[in-house]
Write a protein that holds these residues in place. Structure first.
Motif, PDB file in Angstrom:
ATOM      1  N   ALA A  40      -0.567 -30.792  -9.620  1.00  0.00           N
ATOM      2  CA  ALA A  40      -0.796 -31.587  -8.410  1.00  0.00           C
ATOM      3  C   ALA A  40      -2.221 -31.380  -7.905  1.00  0.00           C
ATOM      4  CB  ALA A  40       0.208 -31.202  -7.327  1.00  0.00           C
ATOM      5  N   PHE A  41      -2.670 -30.126  -7.922  1.00  0.00           N
ATOM      6  CA  PHE A  41      -4.039 -29.826  -7.478  1.00  0.00           C
ATOM      7  C   PHE A  41      -5.058 -30.541  -8.363  1.00  0.00           C
ATOM      8  CE2 PHE A  41      -7.942 -27.316  -7.804  1.00  0.00           C
ATOM      9  CZ  PHE A  41      -8.291 -27.171  -6.468  1.00  0.00           C
ATOM     10  N   ALA A  42      -4.812 -30.513  -9.676  1.00  0.00           N
ATOM     11  CA  ALA A  42      -5.732 -31.141 -10.616  1.00  0.00           C
ATOM     12  C   ALA A  42      -5.804 -32.650 -10.409  1.00  0.00           C
ATOM     13  CB  ALA A  42      -5.312 -30.815 -12.051  1.00  0.00           C
ATOM     14  N   ILE A  43      -4.633 -33.281 -10.248  1.00  0.00           N
ATOM     15  CA  ILE A  43      -4.604 -34.730 -10.036  1.00  0.00           C
ATOM     16  C   ILE A  43      -5.384 -35.097  -8.779  1.00  0.00           C
ATOM     17  CG2 ILE A  43      -3.114 -36.697  -9.460  1.00  0.00           C
ATOM     18  CD1 ILE A  43      -0.963 -35.436 -11.245  1.00  0.00           C
ATOM     19  N   ARG A  44      -5.131 -34.349  -7.703  1.00  0.00           N
ATOM     20  CA  ARG A  44      -5.836 -34.608  -6.447  1.00  0.00           C
ATOM     21  C   ARG A  44      -7.343 -34.424  -6.613  1.00  0.00           C
ATOM     22  NH1 ARG A  44      -2.786 -31.596  -1.501  1.00  0.00           N
ATOM     23  NH2 ARG A  44      -4.684 -32.385  -0.478  1.00  0.00           N
ATOM     24  N   SER A  45      -7.730 -33.338  -7.246  1.00  0.00           N
ATOM     25  CA  SER A  45      -9.146 -33.010  -7.376  1.00  0.00           C
ATOM     26  C   SER A  45      -9.873 -33.965  -8.312  1.00  0.00           C
ATOM     27  CB  SER A  45      -9.310 -31.572  -7.880  1.00  0.00           C
ATOM     28  OG  SER A  45      -8.812 -30.655  -6.945  1.00  0.00           O
ATOM     29  N   TYR A  46      -9.260 -34.240  -9.476  1.00  0.00           N
ATOM     30  CA  TYR A  46      -9.943 -35.078 -10.468  1.00  0.00           C
ATOM     31  C   TYR A  46     -10.143 -36.507  -9.959  1.00  0.00           C
ATOM     32  CZ  TYR A  46      -8.658 -31.259 -13.654  1.00  0.00           C
ATOM     33  OH  TYR A  46      -8.502 -30.035 -14.243  1.00  0.00           O
ATOM     34  N   ILE A  47      -9.083 -37.075  -9.392  1.00  0.00           N
ATOM     35  CA  ILE A  47      -9.190 -38.460  -8.929  1.00  0.00           C
ATOM     36  C   ILE A  47     -10.122 -38.564  -7.727  1.00  0.00           C
ATOM     37  CG2 ILE A  47      -7.936 -40.416  -7.938  1.00  0.00           C
ATOM     38  CD1 ILE A  47      -5.527 -39.613  -9.599  1.00  0.00           C
ATOM     39  N   SER A  48      -9.944 -37.682  -6.744  1.00  0.00           N
ATOM     40  CA  SER A  48     -10.780 -37.758  -5.538  1.00  0.00           C
ATOM     41  C   SER A  48     -12.234 -37.451  -5.863  1.00  0.00           C
ATOM     42  CB  SER A  48     -10.269 -36.785  -4.471  1.00  0.00           C
ATOM     43  OG  SER A  48     -10.367 -35.439  -4.901  1.00  0.00           O
ATOM     44  N   THR A  49     -12.466 -36.506  -6.780  1.00  0.00           N
ATOM     45  CA  THR A  49     -13.834 -36.179  -7.169  1.00  0.00           C
ATOM     46  C   THR A  49     -14.464 -37.333  -7.929  1.00  0.00           C
ATOM     47  OG1 THR A  49     -13.447 -33.795  -7.257  1.00  0.00           O
ATOM     48  CG2 THR A  49     -15.283 -34.644  -8.562  1.00  0.00           C
ATOM     49  N   GLY A  50     -13.700 -37.946  -8.839  1.00  0.00           N
ATOM     50  CA  GLY A  50     -14.222 -39.080  -9.594  1.00  0.00           C
ATOM     51  C   GLY A  50     -14.621 -40.225  -8.677  1.00  0.00           C
ATOM     52  N   VAL A  51     -13.724 -40.576  -7.755  1.00  0.00           N
ATOM     53  CA  VAL A  51     -14.009 -41.660  -6.813  1.00  0.00           C
ATOM     54  C   VAL A  51     -15.168 -41.278  -5.896  1.00  0.00           C
ATOM     55  CG1 VAL A  51     -13.092 -43.029  -4.899  1.00  0.00           C
ATOM     56  CG2 VAL A  51     -11.637 -42.513  -6.869  1.00  0.00           C
ATOM     57  N   GLY A  52     -15.100 -40.046  -5.363  1.00  0.00           N
ATOM     58  CA  GLY A  52     -16.140 -39.592  -4.447  1.00  0.00           C
ATOM     59  C   GLY A  52     -17.511 -39.514  -5.099  1.00  0.00           C
ATOM     60  N   GLN A  53     -17.564 -39.005  -6.326  1.00  0.00           N
ATOM     61  CA  GLN A  53     -18.838 -38.901  -7.033  1.00  0.00           C
ATOM     62  C   GLN A  53     -19.420 -40.279  -7.326  1.00  0.00           C
ATOM     63  OE1 GLN A  53     -20.669 -36.413  -7.554  1.00  0.00           O
ATOM     64  NE2 GLN A  53     -19.543 -34.546  -7.974  1.00  0.00           N
ATOM     65  N   PHE A  54     -18.564 -41.209  -7.714  1.00  0.00           N
ATOM     66  CA  PHE A  54     -19.055 -42.564  -7.984  1.00  0.00           C
ATOM     67  C   PHE A  54     -19.622 -43.186  -6.712  1.00  0.00           C
ATOM     68  CE2 PHE A  54     -18.419 -47.189  -8.179  1.00  0.00           C
ATOM     69  CZ  PHE A  54     -19.208 -47.478  -9.292  1.00  0.00           C
ATOM     70  N   VAL A  55     -18.908 -43.027  -5.604  1.00  0.00           N
ATOM     71  CA  VAL A  55     -19.380 -43.566  -4.327  1.00  0.00           C
ATOM     72  C   VAL A  55     -20.689 -42.900  -3.919  1.00  0.00           C
ATOM     73  CG1 VAL A  55     -18.877 -43.707  -1.851  1.00  0.00           C
ATOM     74  CG2 VAL A  55     -17.083 -44.226  -3.521  1.00  0.00           C
ATOM     75  N   ASP A  56     -20.787 -41.587  -4.111  1.00  0.00           N
ATOM     76  CA  ASP A  56     -22.007 -40.853  -3.776  1.00  0.00           C
ATOM     77  C   ASP A  56     -23.188 -41.360  -4.605  1.00  0.00           C
ATOM     78  OD1 ASP A  56     -23.609 -38.756  -2.637  1.00  0.00           O
ATOM     79  OD2 ASP A  56     -23.353 -37.630  -4.488  1.00  0.00           O
ATOM     80  N   ASN A  57     -22.990 -41.414  -5.916  1.00  0.00           N
ATOM     81  CA  ASN A  57     -24.061 -41.854  -6.814  1.00  0.00           C
ATOM     82  C   ASN A  57     -24.481 -43.295  -6.538  1.00  0.00           C
ATOM     83  OD1 ASN A  57     -23.891 -39.365  -8.086  1.00  0.00           O
ATOM     84  ND2 ASN A  57     -22.523 -40.099  -9.685  1.00  0.00           N
ATOM     85  N   LEU A  58     -23.487 -44.166  -6.364  1.00  0.00           N
ATOM     86  CA  LEU A  58     -23.791 -45.582  -6.158  1.00  0.00           C
ATOM     87  C   LEU A  58     -24.465 -45.816  -4.802  1.00  0.00           C
ATOM     88  CD1 LEU A  58     -23.616 -48.422  -7.324  1.00  0.00           C
ATOM     89  CD2 LEU A  58     -21.369 -48.663  -6.244  1.00  0.00           C
ATOM     90  N   SER A  59     -23.992 -45.125  -3.777  1.00  0.00           N
ATOM     91  CA  SER A  59     -24.592 -45.274  -2.452  1.00  0.00           C
ATOM     92  C   SER A  59     -26.057 -44.858  -2.471  1.00  0.00           C
ATOM     93  CB  SER A  59     -23.826 -44.438  -1.414  1.00  0.00           C
ATOM     94  OG  SER A  59     -22.489 -44.869  -1.300  1.00  0.00           O
ATOM     95  N   PHE A  60     -26.327 -43.699  -3.089  1.00  0.00           N
ATOM     96  CA  PHE A  60     -27.714 -43.229  -3.162  1.00  0.00           C
ATOM     97  C   PHE A  60     -28.568 -44.175  -3.996  1.00  0.00           C
ATOM     98  CE2 PHE A  60     -31.170 -40.820  -5.098  1.00  0.00           C
ATOM     99  CZ  PHE A  60     -31.755 -40.234  -3.978  1.00  0.00           C
ATOM    100  N   ALA A  61     -28.011 -44.633  -5.113  1.00  0.00           N
ATOM    101  CA  ALA A  61     -28.763 -45.524  -5.995  1.00  0.00           C
ATOM    102  C   ALA A  61     -29.112 -46.833  -5.293  1.00  0.00           C
ATOM    103  CB  ALA A  61     -27.955 -45.806  -7.262  1.00  0.00           C
ATOM    104  N   LEU A  62     -28.166 -47.382  -4.528  1.00  0.00           N
ATOM    105  CA  LEU A  62     -28.412 -48.648  -3.838  1.00  0.00           C
ATOM    106  C   LEU A  62     -29.351 -48.472  -2.641  1.00  0.00           C
ATOM    107  CD1 LEU A  62     -24.836 -50.238  -3.886  1.00  0.00           C
ATOM    108  CD2 LEU A  62     -26.802 -50.852  -5.307  1.00  0.00           C
ATOM    109  N   ILE A  63     -29.176 -47.372  -1.906  1.00  0.00           N
ATOM    110  CA  ILE A  63     -30.000 -47.137  -0.715  1.00  0.00           C
ATOM    111  C   ILE A  63     -31.425 -46.762  -1.083  1.00  0.00           C
ATOM    112  CG2 ILE A  63     -30.329 -45.656   1.312  1.00  0.00           C
ATOM    113  CD1 ILE A  63     -27.281 -45.383   1.446  1.00  0.00           C
TER     114      ILE A  63
END
Length: 248
Positions: free
Chosen positions: A166-189
């Motif tokens: 359960a911890f892994a599922i939460r961490s992997y999915i949230s990290t994947g989504v969060g990292q993509f949003v972080d990278n894309l936001s910085f790249a666009l801004i």
């Protein structure tokens, strides 16, 4: 409004006392390091792909954030993210002031190139307002997304919610989504507006960076899981839970 501010200040004060110092320190250091390492790009033989060295530490910020979300909840994790960003701004200001102090960096002693190298190092540490702003906004947005996704998955997972799976599922999915949003936001801004990256480069950089950072998360997630269990067994943060009326 004044009462609300006082209550929030008290809440944050108790929260800071409740979170173990090593995790909070690691979280803040990772954010500061991300800013510095983002100044170095990775040489890749493809024009449509771009990466920076921030990927080697950004996963640490997300892993520590996931630990805080798991134990203290998304609101507490978001407050800690804001505090960490404020500390980051302070350090950036100190770096900026250091870059303006007359002097010579040790690495600039190269015959004929001292001034050029010295100015380059000053600019690296001094930073640029739009890079600092873009990085802060990107991380704040991604931290909120990461916290909400992680907590939301925790509500959905009913079978052995405190187990490693359960911890892994939460961490992997949230990290994947969060990292993509972080990278894309910085790249666009920043990268798209100021450095001329194409939208394709912004998207591919965000996806590739997410995969690399997620790989680090997968490798080190057992450590995060052990920390969560240790906190739970030792009743870490009980002062904060009692203040908030949370039954843990």
């Amino acid at each position: 409004m004044i009462k609300f501010i006082k209550n929030e200040c008290k809440d944050i004060s108790i929260l800071l006392k409740s979170i173990p110092a090593p995790i909070f320190a690691l979280f803040v250091i990772a954010i500061i390091a991300m800013n510095l390492l983002a100044n170095k790009s990775v040489d890749i033989p493809y024009s449509w792909l771009a990466l920076d060295c921030g990927i080697i530490v950004s996963w640490i910020a997300f892993m520590t954030n996931d630990i805080i979300v798991k134990h203290f909840g998304p609101k507490a994790a978001t407050k800690i993210s804001i505090i960490a960003l404020l500390i980051n701004f302070l350090i950036c200001l100190l770096f900026f002031l250091a870059s303006k102090i007359p002097g010579t960096w040790g690495e600039s002693y190269v015959d004929g190139s001292e001034e050029i190298i010295n100015q380059a190092i000053n600019k690296t540490f001094g930073g640029t307002w739009y890079v600092v702003f873009g990085s802060a906004m990107a991380f704040l947005i991604s931290a909120i997304v990461n916290n909400v996704v992680n907590y939301g998955l925790g509500l959905i997972i009913k079978k052995n919610p405190n187990g490693f799976k359960a911890f892994a599922i939460r961490s992997y999915i949230s990290t994947g989504v969060g990292q993509f949003v972080d990278n894309l936001s910085f790249a666009l801004i920043v990268s798209h507006v100021f450095f001329g990256w194409s939208i394709l480069q912004c998207i591919t950089c965000s996806l590739t960076g997410m995969l690399f950072e997620l790989l680090f998360e997968v490798v080190f997630s057992p450590i995060g899981y052990k920390i969560c269990n240790k906190w739970k067994n030792e009743n870490v943060g009980q002062l904060y839970f009692d203040y908030r009326g949370i039954n843990k």
